[in-house]
Write a protein that holds these residues in place. Structure first.
Motif, PDB file in Angstrom:
ATOM      1  N   TRP A  78       0.849   3.901  -3.112  1.00 21.08           N
ATOM      2  CA  TRP A  78       0.458   5.286  -2.876  1.00 21.08           C
ATOM      3  C   TRP A  78       1.585   6.246  -3.268  1.00 21.08           C
ATOM      4  O   TRP A  78       1.348   7.265  -3.916  1.00 21.08           O
ATOM      5  N   SER A  97      -2.865  11.263  -6.596  1.00 19.94           N
ATOM      6  CA  SER A  97      -3.388  10.699  -5.353  1.00 19.94           C
ATOM      7  C   SER A  97      -3.692  11.781  -4.339  1.00 19.94           C
ATOM      8  O   SER A  97      -3.232  12.909  -4.423  1.00 19.94           O
ATOM      9  N   LEU A 111      -2.251  10.179   2.278  1.00 21.43           N
ATOM     10  CA  LEU A 111      -2.137   8.762   2.630  1.00 21.43           C
ATOM     11  C   LEU A 111      -3.314   8.285   3.477  1.00 21.43           C
ATOM     12  O   LEU A 111      -3.889   7.236   3.190  1.00 21.43           O
ATOM     13  N   GLU A 136      -9.462   2.313   0.733  1.00 21.12           N
ATOM     14  CA  GLU A 136      -9.186   0.913   0.398  1.00 21.12           C
ATOM     15  C   GLU A 136      -9.608  -0.030   1.519  1.00 21.12           C
ATOM     16  O   GLU A 136     -10.171  -1.090   1.275  1.00 21.12           O
ATOM     17  N   ARG A 186      -6.482   7.976   1.325  1.00 18.46           N
ATOM     18  CA  ARG A 186      -6.338   6.883   0.348  1.00 18.46           C
ATOM     19  C   ARG A 186      -6.399   5.533   1.064  1.00 18.46           C
ATOM     20  O   ARG A 186      -7.037   4.599   0.599  1.00 18.46           O
ATOM     21  N   PHE A 187      -5.733   5.449   2.207  1.00 21.70           N
ATOM     22  CA  PHE A 187      -5.713   4.234   3.021  1.00 21.70           C
ATOM     23  C   PHE A 187      -7.128   3.875   3.484  1.00 21.70           C
ATOM     24  O   PHE A 187      -7.561   2.735   3.347  1.00 21.70           O
ATOM     25  N   PHE A 198       0.800  -1.222   0.000  1.00 23.62           N
ATOM     26  CA  PHE A 198       0.000   0.000   0.000  1.00 23.62           C
ATOM     27  C   PHE A 198       0.836   1.276   0.000  1.00 23.62           C
ATOM     28  O   PHE A 198       0.632   2.137  -0.859  1.00 23.62           O
ATOM     29  N   PRO A 199       1.782   1.454   0.927  1.00 19.22           N
ATOM     30  CA  PRO A 199       2.592   2.677   0.885  1.00 19.22           C
ATOM     31  C   PRO A 199       3.374   2.818  -0.427  1.00 19.22           C
ATOM     32  O   PRO A 199       3.523   3.914  -0.954  1.00 19.22           O
ATOM     33  N   GLU A 220       1.613   6.688  -6.931  1.00 15.01           N
ATOM     34  CA  GLU A 220       0.523   7.585  -7.337  1.00 15.01           C
ATOM     35  C   GLU A 220       0.894   9.043  -7.104  1.00 15.01           C
ATOM     36  O   GLU A 220       0.628   9.902  -7.945  1.00 15.01           O
ATOM     37  N   VAL A 221       1.510   9.327  -5.963  1.00 18.13           N
ATOM     38  CA  VAL A 221       1.922  10.694  -5.649  1.00 18.13           C
ATOM     39  C   VAL A 221       2.940  11.188  -6.670  1.00 18.13           C
ATOM     40  O   VAL A 221       2.837  12.304  -7.186  1.00 18.13           O
TER      41      VAL A 221
END
Length: 154
Positions: free
Chosen positions: A106, A115, A118, A125, A121-122, A102-103, A109-110
């Motif tokens: 992300w 995005s 965090l 999901e 976005r976290f 995940f990190p 995406e950044v």
């Protein structure tokens, strides 16, 4: 690592091509720009045909690698295989720990400017993990498992 190991791969019957990399090492250009390779009038379509001819003439299999392939429609792999001149193909899908992936996802995406923060976005999901492509690998794997020409290794 695959690019660096090109000679060793070659000795084992594998070709790790530069086509589709745009000098990035991995095949990000191909993975993120299928429309430039797969359609009938695509500018790089003949590059793939030539690549396939070269590999088959040498008796080699082709290794393509980029995380972006996870965004492809399953039918795209059939088209790619056909352009390369192979009847079947094998996909290696690496299932990563969600707290690790995940990190990383992300952050990518950044870097691409797509995005939110965090935490937001976290939360999106993890609110419904079974519907999440990041947290539920079967969302990607089930459509691929249904392809007749594909062998899937997870």
């Amino acid at each position: 690592n695959l690019k660096k190991g090109g000679r060793v791969l070659g000795n084992g019957g594998w070709l790790y091509p530069s086509e589709g990399t745009e000098s990035l090492g991995a095949h990000h250009h191909l993975a993120h720009n299928a429309n430039e390779y797969l359609p009938a009038q695509a500018p790089y379509r003949n590059v793939l045909k030539t690549l396939g001819e070269t590999a088959r003439a040498k008796g080699q299999s082709i290794v393509l690698s980029a995380e972006g392939f996870c965004r492809w429609k399953p039918a795209n792999f059939d088209v790619l295989s056909g352009l390369l001149g192979f009847d079947t193909y094998e996909l290696v899908y690496v299932v990563r720990d969600p707290l690790d992936v995940f990190p990383s996802f992300w952050a990518e995406e950044v870097k691409q400017g797509r995005s939110m923060g965090l935490a937001e976005r976290f939360a999106g999901e993890f609110a419904d993990p079974m519907k999440s492509r990041l947290l539920n690998p079967m969302r990607d794997l089930n459509p691929l498992l249904a392809r007749d020409r594909a062998q899937i290794h997870a």
